[in-house]
Design a protein around this motif. Structure first.
Motif, mmCIF file in Angstrom:
data_model
loop_
_atom_site.group_PDB
_atom_site.id
_atom_site.type_symbol
_atom_site.label_atom_id
_atom_site.label_comp_id
_atom_site.label_asym_id
_atom_site.label_seq_id
_atom_site.Cartn_x
_atom_site.Cartn_y
_atom_site.Cartn_z
ATOM 1 N N UNK A 1 12.551 -7.881 -13.258
ATOM 2 C CA UNK A 1 13.438 -7.694 -14.406
ATOM 3 C C UNK A 1 13.101 -8.647 -15.542
ATOM 4 N N UNK A 2 12.667 -9.859 -15.189
ATOM 5 C CA UNK A 2 12.245 -10.809 -16.225
ATOM 6 C C UNK A 2 11.019 -10.278 -16.960
ATOM 7 N N UNK B 1 12.844 -2.359 -11.827
ATOM 8 C CA UNK B 1 13.723 -2.565 -10.675
ATOM 9 C C UNK B 1 13.072 -2.021 -9.408
ATOM 10 N N UNK B 2 12.509 -0.832 -9.495
ATOM 11 C CA UNK B 2 11.874 -0.240 -8.315
ATOM 12 C C UNK B 2 10.642 -1.028 -7.881
ATOM 13 N N UNK B 3 9.885 -1.568 -8.829
ATOM 14 C CA UNK B 3 8.735 -2.383 -8.462
ATOM 15 C C UNK B 3 9.179 -3.675 -7.802
ATOM 16 N N UNK B 4 10.354 -4.165 -8.179
ATOM 17 C CA UNK B 4 10.885 -5.323 -7.487
ATOM 18 C C UNK B 4 11.215 -5.016 -6.047
ATOM 19 N N UNK B 5 11.715 -3.834 -5.812
ATOM 20 C CA UNK B 5 12.054 -3.420 -4.455
ATOM 21 C C UNK B 5 10.845 -2.933 -3.671
ATOM 22 N N UNK C 1 0.834 -1.205 0.000
ATOM 23 C CA UNK C 1 0.000 0.000 0.000
ATOM 24 C C UNK C 1 0.864 1.249 0.000
ATOM 25 N N UNK C 2 1.842 1.299 0.878
ATOM 26 C CA UNK C 2 2.688 2.481 1.014
ATOM 27 C C UNK C 2 3.532 2.729 -0.228
ATOM 28 N N UNK C 3 4.353 1.753 -0.585
ATOM 29 C CA UNK C 3 5.316 1.963 -1.655
ATOM 30 C C UNK C 3 4.648 1.895 -3.028
ATOM 31 N N UNK C 4 3.532 1.167 -3.147
ATOM 32 C CA UNK C 4 2.819 1.150 -4.411
ATOM 33 C C UNK C 4 2.270 2.518 -4.767
ATOM 34 N N UNK D 1 11.815 3.055 -22.934
ATOM 35 C CA UNK D 1 12.597 1.848 -22.665
ATOM 36 C C UNK D 1 13.486 1.971 -21.418
ATOM 37 N N UNK D 2 14.327 3.014 -21.315
ATOM 38 C CA UNK D 2 15.122 3.124 -20.084
ATOM 39 C C UNK D 2 14.260 3.272 -18.840
ATOM 40 N N UNK D 3 13.116 3.939 -18.988
ATOM 41 C CA UNK D 3 12.238 4.134 -17.841
ATOM 42 C C UNK D 3 11.598 2.814 -17.412
ATOM 43 N N UNK D 4 11.311 1.941 -18.384
ATOM 44 C CA UNK D 4 10.749 0.625 -18.048
ATOM 45 C C UNK D 4 11.720 -0.154 -17.178
ATOM 46 N N UNK D 5 13.017 -0.073 -17.485
ATOM 47 C CA UNK D 5 14.023 -0.748 -16.672
ATOM 48 C C UNK D 5 14.002 -0.230 -15.243
#
Length: 323
Positions: A307-308, A255-259, A103-106, A247-251
């Protein structure tokens, strides 16, 4: 290379990365200084026999190799062990704290993406003007700003000076006795500052990446061709420039969504938010090996999967990736 081989290659790399992480995950926390049993049992007069019995209970009296084999056996059976500190299954503790962090980080990530893309697009479109200088300067400041420092400033201004938001926690005391609307209002007040501080702290990196990517796209030949065909400025930006600059923003987003499951350790600690970030902080202080291992593994798997997913999205955004 066709799409299937490309995805199988990325899947194999992800699986190998997860295995390496599992190995590091086990040995990393066991080379940390401090005896977890001594930290757990704070009675200085406890008998040595009792300490050895507790070590045997948690399997800490076994050689490291045997502990690792037991760890792999339990891991592949879905058992992450029991927490030293909470005396509960690690997976249950993680699942209990996960919704608060999501909830917070999303919400903070969504706020950062929207504002970051907006600031980056405006700065790139107005390159070299005062608008660009201000936007880039603010982005660099936010990118370099420590989130815990900004959180403390937000507490001092909004909580201590203005007294319009609570200083921490997820709900107010006695919230269960309030009506549904009052509970929602109370939760929103507790949520606003953590979301605001963490989201603003991430705006800078999204804005900088978006600005630089757009400026590079503006110099491409197909942009010159589109201008020569008489494409309007809005269509040039929305239909040609921004999609190719994503494209760079998707990367970065992947990564941030993984964290996201790790939460903002600093923000959650400052605001006493009961999420995974604060849980990791308290587990580190308590040398809670099973819980730390579970959190680290859970976070890492989420980052690898994110990342996958980004690699899969790449094949649709840019077919050249498959080559």
């Amino acid at each position: 290379m066709d799409k299937r081989k490309y995805l199988l290659k990325k899947l194999f790399q992800s699986i190998m990365t997860i295995f390496i992480v599992i190995v590091l995950n086990f040995f990393l926390f066991r080379i940390m200084p401090g005896d977890p049993i001594r930290i757990l049992i704070r009675n200085p007069k406890i008998a040595q026999e009792a300490l050895e019995q507790i070590r045997h209970q948690f399997g800490l009296d076994q050689p490291l190799l045997m502990q690792f084999l037991y760890y792999l056996r339990d891991l592949f059976s879905g058992n992450l062990g029991d927490s030293f500190n909470y005396r509960q299954p690690v997976l249950d503790i993680i699942m209990d704290r996960l919704p608060a962090t999501l909830l917070l980080v999303g919400l903070a990530t969504l706020l950062a993406i929207v504002l970051g893309i907006l600031v980056g697009v405006i700065s790139a479109w107005k390159r070299g003007t005062k608008v660009d200088v201000i936007g880039l300067g603010v982005s660099l400041f936010l990118y370099s700003m420590p989130s815990f420092w900004f959180s403390i400033l937000a507490i001092m201004f909004f909580c201590v000076y203005l007294k319009i938001f609570p200083t921490g926690g997820m709900t107010a005391l006695g919230a269960s006795n309030l009506s549904f609307l009052e509970q929602v209002t109370s939760s929103a007040k507790h949520l606003f500052l953590p979301v605001f501080t963490f989201g603003i702290a991430m705006v800078g990196e999204y804005a900088i990446i978006m600005r630089n990517s757009l400026i590079e796209v503006f110099t491409e030949d197909y942009m010159l061709t589109a201008r020569a065909k008489g494409v309007s400025r809005i269509d040039l930006l929305m239909k040609h420039a921004i999609p190719n600059a994503m494209l760079p923003l998707v990367t970065l987003i992947a990564i941030n969504l993984g964290f996201v499951v790790a939460g903002a350790i600093q923000v959650e600690t400052v605001f006493s938010w009961p999420g995974l970030g604060r849980l990791m902080y308290t587990s580190l202080l308590a040398r809670d090996y099973p819980l730390l291992q579970g959190l680290f593994l859970f976070i890492t798997i989420c980052v690898i999967l994110a990342n996958f997913c980004a690699d899969i999205i790449y094949t649709y955004l840019d077919p050249r990736v498959k080559l």
